[in-house]
Motif scaffolding. Sequence first.
Motif, PDB file in Angstrom:
ATOM      1  N   ARG A   1       8.392  13.885  -4.733  1.00 59.27           N
ATOM      2  CA  ARG A   1       8.181  12.453  -4.530  1.00 59.27           C
ATOM      3  C   ARG A   1       7.865  11.755  -5.849  1.00 59.27           C
ATOM      4  NH1 ARG A   1       5.307  14.085   0.438  1.00 59.27           N
ATOM      5  NH2 ARG A   1       3.341  13.869  -0.699  1.00 59.27           N
TER       6      ARG A   1
ATOM      7  N   GLU B   1       6.278  -0.205  -1.721  1.00 60.83           N
ATOM      8  CA  GLU B   1       5.853   1.181  -1.492  1.00 60.83           C
ATOM      9  C   GLU B   1       4.434   1.222  -0.945  1.00 60.83           C
ATOM     10  OE1 GLU B   1       7.542   4.344  -1.864  1.00 60.83           O
ATOM     11  OE2 GLU B   1       9.055   2.788  -1.598  1.00 60.83           O
TER      12      GLU B   1
ATOM     13  N   ILE C   1       3.267   2.640   2.724  1.00 60.53           N
ATOM     14  CA  ILE C   1       2.156   3.582   2.893  1.00 60.53           C
ATOM     15  C   ILE C   1       1.137   3.012   3.871  1.00 60.53           C
ATOM     16  CG2 ILE C   1       0.210   4.682   1.717  1.00 60.53           C
ATOM     17  CD1 ILE C   1       2.027   4.700  -0.836  1.00 60.53           C
TER      18      ILE C   1
ATOM     19  N   ASP D   1       2.240   3.289   7.406  1.00 63.08           N
ATOM     20  CA  ASP D   1       2.136   4.668   7.899  1.00 63.08           C
ATOM     21  C   ASP D   1       0.708   5.046   8.268  1.00 63.08           C
ATOM     22  OD1 ASP D   1       4.849   4.972   7.573  1.00 63.08           O
ATOM     23  OD2 ASP D   1       4.703   6.005   5.638  1.00 63.08           O
ATOM     24  N   CYS D   2      -0.279   4.347   7.696  1.00 66.14           N
ATOM     25  CA  CYS D   2      -1.680   4.665   8.009  1.00 66.14           C
ATOM     26  C   CYS D   2      -2.332   3.550   8.818  1.00 66.14           C
ATOM     27  CB  CYS D   2      -2.472   4.962   6.736  1.00 66.14           C
ATOM     28  SG  CYS D   2      -2.595   3.576   5.576  1.00 66.14           S
TER      29      CYS D   2
ATOM     30  N   GLU E   1       1.706   8.181  -5.454  1.00 63.61           N
ATOM     31  CA  GLU E   1       1.626   9.439  -4.717  1.00 63.61           C
ATOM     32  C   GLU E   1       0.200   9.710  -4.241  1.00 63.61           C
ATOM     33  OE1 GLU E   1       2.719  13.213  -3.052  1.00 63.61           O
ATOM     34  OE2 GLU E   1       3.679  11.274  -3.366  1.00 63.61           O
TER      35      GLU E   1
ATOM     36  N   ARG F   1      -0.335   7.799  -1.156  1.00 60.63           N
ATOM     37  CA  ARG F   1       0.300   8.437   0.007  1.00 60.63           C
ATOM     38  C   ARG F   1      -0.592   9.527   0.597  1.00 60.63           C
ATOM     39  NH1 ARG F   1       5.115   8.772  -3.422  1.00 60.63           N
ATOM     40  NH2 ARG F   1       6.491   7.026  -2.932  1.00 60.63           N
TER      41      ARG F   1
ATOM     42  N   SER G   1      -4.374   8.149   1.749  1.00 59.87           N
ATOM     43  CA  SER G   1      -4.360   7.207   2.872  1.00 59.87           C
ATOM     44  C   SER G   1      -4.400   7.925   4.217  1.00 59.87           C
ATOM     45  CB  SER G   1      -3.122   6.310   2.791  1.00 59.87           C
ATOM     46  OG  SER G   1      -1.927   7.073   2.872  1.00 59.87           O
ATOM     47  N   LYS G   2      -4.223   9.220   4.211  1.00 57.32           N
ATOM     48  CA  LYS G   2      -4.306  10.007   5.451  1.00 57.32           C
ATOM     49  C   LYS G   2      -5.756  10.297   5.841  1.00 57.32           C
ATOM     50  CE  LYS G   2       0.180  10.339   5.223  1.00 57.32           C
ATOM     51  NZ  LYS G   2       1.022   9.413   6.018  1.00 57.32           N
TER      52      LYS G   2
END
Length: 443
Positions: free
Chosen positions: A35, A72, A76, A79-80, A159, A162, A165-166
């Motif tokens: 990535r 981007e 991200i 996605d969260c 990155e 990404r 953020s989880k």
Amino acid sequence: MKKLIFPLLLLFITISSAQTNQKIYDIIEAVSAERIENDIQTLVDFGTRNTFSDTISNTRGIGAARRWIKSEFETISSDCKNCLEVFYQKDFVTKEGNKRVPHDAWVVNVVAIQKGTKYPNRYIIMSGDIDSRGSDTMEFTKDAPGANDNASGMAGTIETARVLSKYKFENSIIYVGLSGEEQGLFGGGGLAKYAKEQGWDIIGILNNDMIGNITGVDGVIDNRTFRIFSEPVPANETERERTLRRFYGGEVDGISRQLARYVHKTVKTYMPEMNPMMIYRLDRFGRGGHHRPFNDLGFAGIRIMEAHENYTQQHQDIREENGIKYGDVIEHVNFEYAQKLTTVNAINMASLAWAPPAPKTVAIGGIVEPSVKFKWDKVEGAVGYKIYWRNTTSPTWDNSRYVGDVSEFMLDGIVIDNYFFGIASVGKDGFESPVVFPNKIMR
């Protein structure tokens, strides 16, 4: 009573003996070299990202680059479940009085904030630079791919967003792309001023500038060593603080140096294959980076970068002379190394974001005594505290003792004259704040 003592004893044993946390290893595994490579290639494909290049085109120039970075961060965030607040922060710079500014323009930073659950106004910041340049910083139309300087740091920042953020953190994290670095650190200066105006409580900034080169101009090839630059004491310290240092020490114990030591310790704990070099200097000799504007305003800030630079591949137009190929092109970037240094950032950002606040006041005493005594302010979220000490000539905190949930302690048998000391807060999962050097004397 026995029922109460056992859980407390178990907590003490857990906190004092725990060395690592599985979540940090999970973060290490999650960082992707592929990535990072894709992001560097995307940034390179904009042709030039000179701060004063095209802002209208969707395929070339800094305008297209910053819009892509923002998109981007927004992806991200989507996605969260919208965990990031993404926005532009900008300042207008003029040609007048700035010898590296070819024309008036907006210097635009791209900011993504991941708010903390407990301390939303406390921030740990990771930055990369959006802009690039060729041999002449005033030339803003020529190709300037800036693959290593600094698409590598920008890609590493994206990155890290990404991956982190989880997770949820008690403290807030900021991921930012800064502009105008090559013309005079304008982006960092603008964001630091903005942070001051907004009243942000900044834990520190990790500035990433060139994290992808392993082949130095000196011929050394090294894919494990990296440098951590930090200034010794705050640039805005008072005359009284300077005077006190003569008698009590602290010449190398400012907040930025403690942040550097924190990164060093975390890396040696979780990534022992890496070789972090603490450089006792604000930046490279006579040069500067985007952490400096934060340092200027009294915030902790460090620069993380490769150990061996290649000057034929930075600030150079793409060309070949006398058999030497000049230019900062993607072929010179080692993506696995960029992954490693991105990981260095990610695990430190996470550790700091999971840690409780550091004590504000740390008092020390023990003059002409065979022991050292400490007293500090307790902080919310800490389950205990750790005393650190080291020889006065050591660059790192080499000795420590966990002392539990107390606000004062005495180390017997240790003479205050022979060591430097500090206190860190410890959270329930073992994550620690940066060490605080004593800032008050007890008689």
